[in-house]
Design a protein around this motif. Sequence first.
Motif, PDB file in Angstrom:
ATOM      1  N   VAL A   1      -3.243  -3.153  -4.494  1.00 56.51           N
ATOM      2  CA  VAL A   1      -2.289  -3.695  -3.458  1.00 56.51           C
ATOM      3  C   VAL A   1      -0.932  -3.304  -3.816  1.00 56.51           C
ATOM      4  N   ILE A   2      -0.515  -3.773  -4.944  1.00 57.47           N
ATOM      5  CA  ILE A   2       0.881  -3.594  -5.518  1.00 57.47           C
ATOM      6  C   ILE A   2       1.081  -1.906  -5.605  1.00 57.47           C
ATOM      7  N   ILE A   3       0.211  -1.290  -6.457  1.00 55.78           N
ATOM      8  CA  ILE A   3       0.567   0.109  -6.685  1.00 55.78           C
ATOM      9  C   ILE A   3       0.450   0.742  -5.176  1.00 55.78           C
ATOM     10  N   GLY A   4      -0.323   0.608  -4.476  1.00 55.65           N
ATOM     11  CA  GLY A   4      -0.649   1.106  -3.381  1.00 55.65           C
ATOM     12  C   GLY A   4       0.559   1.208  -2.367  1.00 55.65           C
ATOM     13  N   GLY A   5       1.307  -0.212  -2.349  1.00 56.72           N
ATOM     14  CA  GLY A   5       2.379  -0.400  -1.767  1.00 56.72           C
ATOM     15  C   GLY A   5       3.814   0.621  -2.153  1.00 56.72           C
ATOM     16  N   ALA A   6       3.781   0.542  -3.537  1.00 55.79           N
ATOM     17  CA  ALA A   6       4.695   1.360  -4.193  1.00 55.79           C
ATOM     18  C   ALA A   6       4.361   2.752  -3.673  1.00 55.79           C
ATOM     19  N   PHE A   7       3.127   3.241  -3.840  1.00 57.23           N
ATOM     20  CA  PHE A   7       2.675   4.681  -3.770  1.00 57.23           C
ATOM     21  C   PHE A   7       3.086   5.209  -2.265  1.00 57.23           C
ATOM     22  N   GLY A   8       2.852   4.428  -1.102  1.00 57.10           N
ATOM     23  CA  GLY A   8       2.932   4.705   0.233  1.00 57.10           C
ATOM     24  C   GLY A   8       4.620   4.770   0.482  1.00 57.10           C
ATOM     25  N   ARG A   9       5.441   3.963  -0.423  1.00 58.09           N
ATOM     26  CA  ARG A   9       6.947   4.222  -0.252  1.00 58.09           C
ATOM     27  C   ARG A   9       7.291   5.653  -0.903  1.00 58.09           C
ATOM     28  N   ILE A  10       6.640   5.938  -1.805  1.00 62.28           N
ATOM     29  CA  ILE A  10       6.818   7.483  -2.451  1.00 62.28           C
ATOM     30  C   ILE A  10       6.362   8.349  -1.399  1.00 62.28           C
ATOM     31  N   VAL A  11       5.369   8.165  -0.599  1.00 59.23           N
ATOM     32  CA  VAL A  11       4.967   9.066   0.231  1.00 59.23           C
ATOM     33  C   VAL A  11       5.776   9.202   1.619  1.00 59.23           C
ATOM     34  N   ASP A  12       6.075   7.937   2.133  1.00 62.63           N
ATOM     35  CA  ASP A  12       7.238   7.920   3.106  1.00 62.63           C
ATOM     36  C   ASP A  12       8.551   8.744   2.740  1.00 62.63           C
ATOM     37  N   SER A  13       8.954   8.426   1.468  1.00 69.61           N
ATOM     38  CA  SER A  13      10.129   9.404   1.092  1.00 69.61           C
ATOM     39  C   SER A  13       9.823  10.820   1.224  1.00 69.61           C
ATOM     40  N   LEU A  14       8.464  11.159   0.528  1.00 72.82           N
ATOM     41  CA  LEU A  14       8.097  12.708   0.620  1.00 72.82           C
ATOM     42  C   LEU A  14       8.157  13.052   2.003  1.00 72.82           C
ATOM     43  N   VAL A  15       7.621  12.404   2.920  1.00 72.90           N
ATOM     44  CA  VAL A  15       7.610  12.861   4.219  1.00 72.90           C
ATOM     45  C   VAL A  15       8.765  13.013   4.867  1.00 72.90           C
ATOM     46  N   GLN A  16       9.591  12.063   4.876  1.00 67.18           N
ATOM     47  CA  GLN A  16      10.843  11.976   5.677  1.00 67.18           C
ATOM     48  C   GLN A  16      12.054  12.632   4.943  1.00 67.18           C
ATOM     49  N   ASP A  17      11.991  12.805   3.656  1.00 68.97           N
ATOM     50  CA  ASP A  17      13.287  13.344   2.945  1.00 68.97           C
ATOM     51  C   ASP A  17      12.763  14.805   2.688  1.00 68.97           C
ATOM     52  N   ILE A  18      11.550  15.305   2.354  1.00 65.81           N
ATOM     53  CA  ILE A  18      11.149  16.622   1.847  1.00 65.81           C
ATOM     54  C   ILE A  18      10.574  17.487   3.071  1.00 65.81           C
ATOM     55  N   ILE A  19       9.541  16.754   3.756  1.00 60.44           N
ATOM     56  CA  ILE A  19       8.639  17.641   4.537  1.00 60.44           C
ATOM     57  C   ILE A  19       9.180  17.493   5.940  1.00 60.44           C
ATOM     58  N   MET A  20       9.613  16.446   6.382  1.00 62.44           N
ATOM     59  CA  MET A  20      10.174  16.457   7.812  1.00 62.44           C
ATOM     60  C   MET A  20      11.442  17.467   8.083  1.00 62.44           C
ATOM     61  N   PRO A  21      12.391  17.577   7.277  1.00 64.42           N
ATOM     62  CA  PRO A  21      13.506  18.123   7.447  1.00 64.42           C
ATOM     63  C   PRO A  21      13.494  19.651   7.973  1.00 64.42           C
ATOM     64  N   PRO A  22      12.594  20.431   7.078  1.00 71.56           N
ATOM     65  CA  PRO A  22      12.296  21.815   7.738  1.00 71.56           C
ATOM     66  C   PRO A  22      11.571  21.902   9.050  1.00 71.56           C
ATOM     67  N   ILE A  23      10.493  20.941   9.179  1.00 70.62           N
ATOM     68  CA  ILE A  23       9.741  20.795  10.158  1.00 70.62           C
ATOM     69  C   ILE A  23      10.786  20.649  11.578  1.00 70.62           C
ATOM     70  N   SER A  24      11.803  19.609  11.519  1.00 71.19           N
ATOM     71  CA  SER A  24      12.646  19.279  12.441  1.00 71.19           C
ATOM     72  C   SER A  24      13.532  20.417  12.645  1.00 71.19           C
ATOM     73  N   ARG A  25      13.955  21.030  11.747  1.00 77.15           N
ATOM     74  CA  ARG A  25      14.827  22.450  11.831  1.00 77.15           C
ATOM     75  C   ARG A  25      14.043  23.416  12.870  1.00 77.15           C
ATOM     76  N   LEU A  26      12.752  23.335  12.424  1.00 77.30           N
ATOM     77  CA  LEU A  26      12.043  24.486  13.456  1.00 77.30           C
ATOM     78  C   LEU A  26      11.858  23.995  14.957  1.00 77.30           C
ATOM     79  N   PHE A  27      12.137  22.875  15.298  1.00 78.73           N
ATOM     80  CA  PHE A  27      12.283  22.086  16.546  1.00 78.73           C
ATOM     81  C   PHE A  27      13.501  21.864  17.076  1.00 78.73           C
ATOM     82  N   GLY A  28      14.381  22.460  16.321  1.00 77.43           N
ATOM     83  CA  GLY A  28      15.846  22.315  17.004  1.00 77.43           C
ATOM     84  C   GLY A  28      16.948  21.882  16.040  1.00 77.43           C
TER      85      GLY A  28
END
Length: 140
Positions: free
Chosen positions: A23-50
């Motif tokens: 559970v502890i490692i999963g929580g930390a890993f979830g934050r890493i994935v959140d950062s990956l999605v919000q900081d790396i993946i979503m900016p290029p996708i949002s640029r495609l949408f305006g």
Amino acid sequence: MSMMGEFRQFAMKGNVVDLAVGVIIGGAFGRIVDSLVQDIIMPPISRLFGGLDFASYYIPLNDQGWTLPLVEAKKAGAVLAYGNFLTVLINFIILAFVIFQMIRMMNRLRITAAPVPMATVTPEEVLLLREIRDGLRLRP
């Protein structure tokens, strides 16, 4: 046995400790994935949408609020905030895929790490005794 003693015995079992670590490692890993999605993946996708913040995309369910920021639009009435939902959905898909790959790798390691039964080697003494036995059987 007292209740505290039973609880201590329960808490120290391997499964409970493993679950807590997971559970502890999963929580930390979830934050890493959140950062990956919000900081790396979503900016290029949002640029495609305006080029706007993708999490702030919404559809107002009343006549007003099309040009307002999401927080202000929520105050003005009901909104369908699909941008944040899509961000969370992409986050979940990435997390599920990574966990799937980890479990797949662990299963492969478990299969290759399974002990292979070794062929039993018969000691020389037993072979010699078998030869003697077989020789005695052939005698009349």
